[in-house]
Each structure stands twice: as C-alpha cells, then as structure tokens.
Design a protein around this motif. Structure first.
Motif, short mmCIF file in Angstrom:
data_model
loop_
_atom_site.label_atom_id
_atom_site.label_comp_id
_atom_site.label_asym_id
_atom_site.label_seq_id
_atom_site.Cartn_x
_atom_site.Cartn_y
_atom_site.Cartn_z
N THR A 1 0.84 -1.19 0.00
CA THR A 1 0.00 0.00 0.00
C THR A 1 0.88 1.24 0.00
N GLN B 1 0.76 3.58 2.14
CA GLN B 1 1.21 3.82 3.50
C GLN B 1 2.40 2.93 3.83
N ARG C 1 5.31 4.56 2.46
CA ARG C 1 5.69 5.71 3.28
C ARG C 1 6.54 5.25 4.48
N GLU C 2 6.10 4.18 5.13
CA GLU C 2 6.83 3.68 6.28
C GLU C 2 8.19 3.12 5.88
N GLU D 1 -4.90 16.31 2.32
CA GLU D 1 -5.36 14.92 2.46
C GLU D 1 -6.73 14.86 3.12
N ARG E 1 -4.03 10.15 -2.31
CA ARG E 1 -3.39 9.00 -1.69
C ARG E 1 -4.08 7.67 -2.02
N TRP F 1 8.19 8.36 -1.94
CA TRP F 1 8.25 7.21 -1.03
C TRP F 1 8.61 5.94 -1.81
#
Length: 356
Positions: free
Chosen positions: A2, A4, A7-8, A36, A284, A308
C-alpha cells in the motif's frame, strides 16, 4: 504494498533530514494536512447498470495523448532519495505510461532524464517544470534545454513569488545540497561560466508578462501550475496557456490557503472546458482520483507517494506506486458504473456524505 507501507519503508531508509524535506510543509503545516483531509469530505454517488467489463482510463493531456490519469508531479532532488534518482523515476513513469513532470531543481539534467525515460518507452511523455527567471535570457535558455531534450510540454510554477517557510527544513538547517549533488538544470546558464550554477529564481516581481514571454519563445504547450483562483484561471486561458494545474504546492508555500481539491470546481468552471485542468495535492488512493476527475480534472498529479516509492524501492517502487493508484482508480470507476473517465461527473460527488 500500500502507499502507506511505502511511506513507512521510506522513513526507515532515508536520512531523517531528507525525509523531513519530502514530508514537510510550510508554517504549522495546516495546508499540508488539509490537502489529504479534504478528500474525506467528499463521497462518490455511484450510477448503476451502465458499466463495462473493461474501462478506458486513459487521459488526453497536452503533448501526451492517451496517458495515464496519474501524472508524476514535479519534486526536487530525487538523488537524495535513491542513487538512481530522477533516472529511476523517469524509467518507471515511462513504463507505466505516466507523464513525468521533471523539475528545474532535478539532481539530473533534463536531457538525461528524457534519455532514461526512452530506455523503457519509445515516446515517453516528459514535461519540464520551471520558475520564470527575472532574466528573460536565462528562462529562454531553460526552455531551449527542455525542447532540445525532447520534452513535450512546459509547466510554469506560478505560486512561488517567495520561498515558503518550511518549518522542518528550518529546524534541521537544511538549505544546501550535500557535496556531489546539484540542481543540474541550472548549470552553465547565460551570465555564468559553463560549470557554475545559477540560483533557482523566486521573485515577487514576476508577472503575466513573463508568462507571455515564455509563450512567445516556445511552440511547446505551456501549463501553469499553482492556480487556485478562478479569475487567474480565466486570465491563463485568455493568454494562451495550454492547461492549468490546481495546486497549493503540496502545502509548502502559503499555510493559509484552501485544500487544492476544494478549489478545483471553481477553477474548472471558470475555464469551462477551454483548456484542460489537472489537480495535485493530497491524493493517496484511487477514490481520490475519481473525486478529482468528477470535479473537473482530466488527470491528477502525485508527488510524495512517488518519492516514497523511489526511496523504498527505486524504479520498481515508483512503478508499484503508480500501478497501485491506477488499479485502485480503475476499480473505483467500475464501482461507480463508469466506462471511461468522462463518465465521472459533478453530480456523482457529494459533500460530507449528504447526497441531496
């Protein structure tokens, strides 16, 4: 993965200062968050019994017919994120059929960016983003470089009369690139020796006259990025702009403006189809793309998610980010009863979940 997850993953591999550079915004970062958060105020009101087994999600953009509806928005300094930098981003965008807007602050020269894109696509769509320079000769030289490199459009950023006050960069003391990195497009411009860099210009004195000068020195389509007010949208169309990008610079300039998506309907209405309108800021997920297209955009730009993906996985990471967004969007379009992007209309978007 994903978005996210990307991003992590990026957070774990990046220098914290460079991660802050990508992630941060101006001031208290209210606009950064609002971009967002604004999408949560919009709901889609699907139509039924009118879809198709396969959807056509291609977008016809200036200098890029049949492109992906997801454009890689201009962001600076990709080599801070991955050793292959803009070359990896270019190859990934070309492979996914996405327009790459390569920035004047790229750490790879525009000719090398286009050459990298051509490694994975015969006719990639690369647009060149620039800030008008107070010296017309310098601006003209940048335009010629983009033309000679094979760019198919220019994107003139118009929302930066002065540099945004970015709290994280100020706190970290991030103002100069590390040794070995430079904004390569600014090297050897008129008025400087061949290996000397010219500063990237920001000047509150820049006006419509400079935009008119750019239009006069190129045959490429010229889009203006950073338009929020409908009156400016009309002026841009009247003066010959080939398109607009509704954007608040990802929340990195003025920390007191609306979320970009909230400005989109008025801007699209002001030009009334005379020129295409794109949106960037806060996208996003695929449903965000659907909202943007229903409210009047022909495509959307993404910046931080691409960064990212680049940091976490290089070229493959960028490809996965772009493919994920397009797949989610195609799925949402099917759920909304759409056969193509044009089937998403303003009456299919409601605010705060209240349809009538």
């Amino acid at each position: 993965m994903t978005l996210q997850a990307f991003r992590e993953a990026a957070r774990t591999v990046l220098d914290p200062v460079h991660d802050d550079y990508v992630a941060g915004g101006a001031g208290e970062e209210r606009v950064l968050a609002a971009n967002e958060r604004a999408f949560a105020r919009y709901s889609l009101l699907p139509r039924v019994l009118r879809g198709a087994e396969a959807r056509d999600i291609a977008a016809d953009l200036p200098g890029a017919p049949g492109a992906s509806p997801v454009v890689v928005a201009p962001t600076a300094f990709h080599r801070l994120l991955h050793p292959d930098g803009e070359r990896a981003t270019a190859r990934a965008a070309a492979a996914e059929g996405a327009v790459l807007v390569t920035g004047v602050a790229s750490t790879t020269a525009v000719a090398d960016v286009v050459a990298a894109a051509r490694e994975t696509a015969a006719e990639p769509a690369v647009w060149f983003q620039l800030y008008p320079h107070p010296c017309a000769e310098v601006t003209a030289a940048l335009v010629r470089r983009a033309e000679d490199a094979g760019c198919s459009a220019l994107v003139v950023t118009v929302d930066s009369p002065v540099f945004g006050r970015r709290t994280r960069d100020l706190r970290n003391g991030f103002s100069d690139l590390p040794p070995g990195y430079a904004a390569e497009n600014m090297r050897g411009l008129p008025g400087t020796p061949p290996d000397v860099l010219t500063d990237i210009p920001m000047s509150p004195a820049i006006g419509w006259e400079e935009v008119t000068e750019i239009l006069g020195v190129t045959s490429l389509p010229v889009l203006l990025k950073g338009v929020l007010h409908p009156a400016d949208a009309r002026l841009a169309a009247d003066r010959g702009a080939a398109g607009l990008i509704v954007s608040n610079h990802g929340g990195r300039q003025c920390d007191a403006v609306p979320a970009a998506v909230d400005c989109l309907p008025a801007v699209a209405g002001a030009v009334a189809g005379r020129i295409p309108v794109l949106l960037d800021g806060g996208i996003r997920r695929g449903s965000d793309i659907a909202v943007g297209l229903a409210l009047g955009a022909v495509a959307v730009g993404v910046g931080r998610p691409v960064a990212w993906g680049l940091a976490a996985g290089g070229e493959s990471g960028v490809r996965q980010v772009l493919a994920t967004l397009c797949d989610e969007y195609d799925h949402t379009l099917a759920l909304c009863g759409g056969r193509s992007n044009a089937d998403l209309t303003g009456d299919m978007v409601v605010r705060e979940g209240l349809p009538w």
